[in-house]
Design an enzyme around this catalytic site. Structure first.
Site, PDB file in Angstrom:
ATOM      1  N   ASP A 131       0.855  -1.186   0.000  1.00 18.05           N
ATOM      2  CA  ASP A 131       0.000   0.000   0.000  1.00 18.05           C
ATOM      3  C   ASP A 131       0.894   1.239   0.000  1.00 18.05           C
ATOM      4  O   ASP A 131       2.074   1.187   0.299  1.00 18.05           O
ATOM      5  CB  ASP A 131      -0.921  -0.028   1.231  1.00 18.05           C
ATOM      6  CG  ASP A 131      -2.022   1.007   1.146  1.00 18.05           C
ATOM      7  OD1 ASP A 131      -2.854   1.049   2.046  1.00 18.05           O
ATOM      8  OD2 ASP A 131      -2.042   1.781   0.163  1.00 18.05           O
ATOM      9  N   GLU A 185      -9.674   8.067   4.955  1.00 15.86           N
ATOM     10  CA  GLU A 185      -8.540   7.475   5.671  1.00 15.86           C
ATOM     11  C   GLU A 185      -8.246   8.184   6.991  1.00 15.86           C
ATOM     12  O   GLU A 185      -9.157   8.549   7.722  1.00 15.86           O
ATOM     13  CB  GLU A 185      -7.341   7.474   4.736  1.00 15.86           C
ATOM     14  CG  GLU A 185      -7.648   6.748   3.414  1.00 15.86           C
ATOM     15  CD  GLU A 185      -6.413   6.498   2.619  1.00 15.86           C
ATOM     16  OE1 GLU A 185      -6.255   7.095   1.551  1.00 15.86           O
ATOM     17  OE2 GLU A 185      -5.598   5.678   3.078  1.00 15.86           O
TER      18      GLU A 185
HETATM   19  C1  GLC Z   1      -4.297   4.436   0.177  1.00 15.78           C
HETATM   20  C2  GLC Z   1      -5.159   3.437   0.866  1.00 15.78           C
HETATM   21  C3  GLC Z   1      -5.583   2.293  -0.018  1.00 15.78           C
HETATM   22  C4  GLC Z   1      -5.699   2.766  -1.443  1.00 15.78           C
HETATM   23  C5  GLC Z   1      -4.326   3.191  -1.910  1.00 15.78           C
HETATM   24  C6  GLC Z   1      -4.310   3.701  -3.346  1.00 15.78           C
HETATM   25  O1  GLC Z   1      -3.444   5.076   1.036  1.00 15.78           O
HETATM   26  O2  GLC Z   1      -4.680   2.920   2.098  1.00 15.78           O
HETATM   27  O3  GLC Z   1      -6.820   1.786   0.493  1.00 15.78           O
HETATM   28  O4  GLC Z   1      -6.190   1.729  -2.260  1.00 15.78           O
HETATM   29  O5  GLC Z   1      -3.751   4.184  -1.072  1.00 15.78           O
HETATM   30  O6  GLC Z   1      -5.040   4.886  -3.452  1.00 15.78           O
END
Ligand code: GLC
Length: 609
Positions: free
Chosen positions: A328, A525
Site C-alpha cells: 500500500d 482514511e
Molecule cells: C491508500 C489506501 C488504499 C488505497 C491506496 C491507493 O493510502 O490505504 O486503500 O487503495 O492508497 O489509493
C-alpha cells in the site's frame, strides 16, 4: 615552440575542459540510470507465443519471461502514481508495468472521454516498450467510478454492509466494473475486507462492517461482480485489501502524528487475527482473488509489508495464494530509513509489486543493485514477475481491444442508477420510530427541511468522490439530493420549505413534520480518524430550531459510521441512518415515504443510549 599562453587563453581552455567534463558526467549518469539496452535485440516483434491468445497462460508467461531483461522484469514490480511520471516516454524508457490514480488524480477535465484518452496515452507508451507489455492501471473506484464526472456513485461499503444482500452487492460491483472498463481501467482497489472494530477509524465506511462473516460474504460477492465477464478474462481485476488486521489498529498508536488510528499498531494474538481478519481473505482467495493489497499497519511490532510469516508463510504457502501481493501507499519505505534495505526486506517478505508510489528511478537502481548483490535473488524476482504477468494475462490486458469512446455512454446510465437507488433503499437503517411515525404519508400539509446534508451531494457521497477527501457541495457529481428526492416524492399539495440552518418564519401553525438531514463532512482514511464521532453544533442548532416549529421531527444521519447521539436521541421522534448513500438520494425517500419497507440492519454497533 613558444608555450607562453596568456592568462586569458588559459582561462578559456580551463572553462572548455570543465564544460567537457560536466557534459561527460551528465551523459554517464543519464546512461547509467536508464536501463541497459542490448543493441542486438529485436523489439516490437509480432506473432510471438506470448502474443497468442490461443495458448495457455502459463506458456505465454514462460515465453514472455524468457525474453525479458532484468530491467524489464523489475519494471513490472513497480506501481507508480500517475502524477509522478515525468512524461509518458519514461513509461517506455523504464519499462514501468503499473500506474495508479491516487485519490482524485485524474486528467484536468474529469470527463469520461478525458479519462479514456489519458489511459490510452499511458497504454500506448507501454506498447512502445521492446516487448509491448501492457500497463495495469489501478484506481480506488470503491463506491463507483467516483473520480469520473457523471459516474454512478453507489453507497459506500458500510451502507452495503447494512443491506446484507450479496446479490445486490454483486450487481453494484458489476455496474462499477462496466463503468471503469469503459474508460480503459481494469484494476479496482476494492473490496475492502477489513473487519472494522473501532468506529473512530476514518476507514470505517470503506468496510462492510464488524461482522467477519458478513464482510466475507459481501466481499466475495463484490469481487465476483467486479471480475465476472463472458469474455474468458476478468472484466475488472478486484483487489481485496488491506491484508491484515487493520480493523483492530489501536487508537492513538499511529506512526503518523496527524492520525490517531490509520498506520497504527495491532496487538491481538495470531489466533484472534486468524479468527477475525483472515476469514474474508480465505473466502476471497477461494473465489479467485488474484491480487491482495497489504496494509500499512504494524502487527506485534512488525509492519505487515515486512512480515514474511504473514505474506509468504500464511498467505502464499498456507492459503495457496498464487496471485500477486501489492504493497500500500509508501508502505514499504516506512519499514526503515534506508530505501534499499526496506525494499529488500519487503520483497523478501513476499511483496511482489511495490506501490512506491513516487520515484521509479531509485526503485529500479535499488532493485538492480539488490539483484546483483544477491540481497534479492533472481528466483524471488522471477516468482514475483511470473505472478504479475499471469494476472495481467488473466485480466485480458494483452488481448482485449482498447476501450473506445463509443462505450462511454454506459457511465451513469439509468440502469446503473436504478441499482444504486435499490442499494440506497436497502441500506437505510431505522434507529428510532416513536409511535410508528415512519413511513410518512406523501400528502402531508407542510414539511420543513433543514440540515447540513439535506442538499449536498458531496456529503451524501463521502470520501473518494471527485477528490480523495470528497467534496462538500453540489459540484462534480451528477445525482439527486435528499431534499430534491423529498420534493420529487410528496403530493403536489404538500408545502415544502427548506432552510439549511433551520431558520423558518412560521408563527401560527406548526409544520406537520420537520426533517433535518445532518451528518459528517466528507473525509478519507486517517483524516477521518476522530476521538468521538459526533454531530456538529450547526446541525444540533438546526435540529432545535426545526423541533420548535414542527409537530414531529425526523432526523436523517448521513455519516460513514455511527455518531454519538446518546444525549439527543430521546428528543427525536424518528431517526434514520442513511450512511453515505451516494448520488441516488431518491432511495432514501423510497423508504421514508413508504414505497419500500425498511430492511437495513446495523453493520456495526450503534449505541443510542
Ligand atoms: C491508500 C489506501 C488504499 C488505497 C491506496 C491507493 O493510502 O490505504 O486503500 O487503495 O492508497 O489509493
Amino acid at each position: 615552440m613558444n608555450f607562453n599562453i596568456s592568462r586569458s587563453n588559459l582561462m578559456i581552455i580551463l572553462i572548455i575542459a570543465l564544460s567537457v567534463i560536466v557534459v561527460l558526467i551528465f551523459i554517464f549518469l543519464n546512461q547509467s540510470s536508464s536501463p541497459a539496452i542490448d543493441e542486438k535485440r529485436i523489439c516490437h516483434q509480432t506473432n510471438l507465443p506470448y502474443q497468442n491468445p490461443a495458448l495457455p497462460i502459463d506458456e505465454r508467461v514462460t515465453d514472455l519471461m524468457s525474453r525479458m531483461t532484468d530491467e524489464e522484469k523489475i519494471g513490472q514490480m513497480v506501481l507508480i502514481e500517475k502524477n509522478s511520471i515525468h512524461g509518458t516516454n519514461d513509461i517506455t524508457k523504464y519499462n514501468i508495468g503499473a500506474l495508479l490514480s491516487g485519490g482524485g488524480a485524474g486528467p484536468k477535465q474529469e470527463t469520461p472521454l478525458a479519462w479514456l484518452m489519458m489511459i490510452n496515452d499511458f497504454q500506448s507508451a507501454a506498447k512502445d516498450t521492446c516487448l509491448g507489455i501492457p500497463l495495469l492501471y489501478g484506481i480506488d473506484a470503491i463506491h463507483g467510478h467516483g473520480n469520473v464526472l457523471g459516474a454512478t456513485i453507489f453507497p459506500h461499503a458500510i451502507g452495503l454492509g447494512a443491506t446484507k444482500d450479496p446479490d445486490l452487492v454483486k450487481r453494484v460491483a458489476k455496474a462499477t466494473a462496466d463503468e471503469m472498463a469503459a474508460t480503459g481501467i481494469y484494476w479496482n482497489y476494492a473490496p475492502n475486507l477489513d473487519v472494522a472494530n473501532d468506529i473512530r477509524w476514518g476507514k470505517t465506511y470503506e468496510t462492510f462492517g464488524s461482522n467477519p462473516e458478513n464482510v466475507a460474504q459481501l466481499g466475495v460477492a463484490y469481487l465476483e461482480g467486479m471480475q465476472d465477464s463472458p469474455n474468458g478474462y476478468f472484466n475488472v481485476l478486484a483487489n481485496p485489501k488491506h491484508f491484515i488486521g487493520g480493523g483492530d489498529m489501536e487508537y492513538g498508536t499511529s506512526r503518523n502524528k496527524k492520525f490517531m488510528v490509520e498506520e497504527g499498531n495491532i496487538t491481538i494474538d495470531e489466533n484472534t487475527l486468524r479468527q477475525t481478519h483472515l476469514i474474508p481473505f480465505q473466502k476471497a482467495i477461494a473465489s479467485k482473488a488474484r491480487v491482495i493489497m497489504v496494509g500499512t499497519a504494524t502487527w506485534q511490532g512488525k509492519m505487515n509489508s515486512d512480515n514474511h510469516h504473514l505474506l509468504t508463510e500464511i498467505l502464499k504457502n498456507e492459503l495457496g495464494f498464487s496471485g500477486f501481493i501489492v504493497s500500500d501507499w509508501y508502505g514499504v519505505y516506512q519499514i526503515e530509513s534506508s530505501k534499499y534495505n526496506s525494499l529488500v526486506r519487503a520483497v523478501n517478505a513476499g511483496i511482489d509489486m511495490v506501490m512506491t508510489p513516487f520515484d521509479y528511478k531509485d526503485f529500479i537502481s535499488n532493485m538492480l543493485a539488490a539483484l546483483s548483490s544477491g540481497d534479492i535473488t533472481k528466483e524471488r524476482i522471477d516468482d514475483a514477475v511470473k505472478r504479475i504477468l499471469t494476472v495481467k494475462f488473466e485480466t485480458g490486458l494483452f488481448d482485449r481491444p482498447q476501450a473506445q469512446p463509443e462505450g462511454l455512454s454506459i457511465i451513469g446510465n439509468n440502469q446503473h442508477r436504478e441499482i444504486a437507488r435499490e442499494a440506497v433503499r436497502k441500506s437505510q437503517v431505522l434507529l428510532e420510530n416513536k409511535n410508528s411515525l415512519l413511513p410518512l404519508p406523501k400528502s402531508l400539509g407542510k414539511i420543513i427541511v433543514a440540515g447540513s446534508s439535506a442538499d449536498n451531494l458531496g456529503r451524501q457521497a463521502g470520501g473518494w468522490t471527485t477528490e480523495w477527501q470528497g467534496i462538500d457541495g453540489n459540484y462534480g457529481i451528477v445525482g439527486t439530493t435528499i431534499l430534491e428526492a423529498i420534493q420529487n416524492t410528496v403530493s403536489k399539495d404538500t408545502e415544502i420549505d427548506y432552510n439549511k440552518n433551520g431558520n423558518f418564519s412560521i408563527t401560527n401553525n406548526l409544520a406537520d413534520v420537520g426533517i433535518v438531514v445532518v451528518g459528517e463532512k466528507p473525509y478519507a482514511e486517517g483524516w477521518g480518524d476522530t476521538a468521538n464521532p459526533i454531530l456538529s453544533s450547526e446541525d444540533l442548532t438546526a435540529i432545535e430550531k426545526v423541533k420548535a416549529k414542527s409537530k414531529k421531527i425526523v432526523i436523517i444521519i448521513v455519516s460513514g459510521r455511527p455518531l454519538d447521539i446518546k444525549e439527543h436521541a430521546k428528543n427525536w421522534d424518528a431517526i434514520l441512518a442513511t450512511w453515505l448513500p451516494g448520488s441516488e438520494g431518491q432511495g432514501v425517500t423510497d423508504v421514508l415515504f413508504g414505497d419500500y419497507p425498511f430492511t437495513g440492519t446495523l453493520p456495526v454497533k450503534w449505541e443510542l443510549n
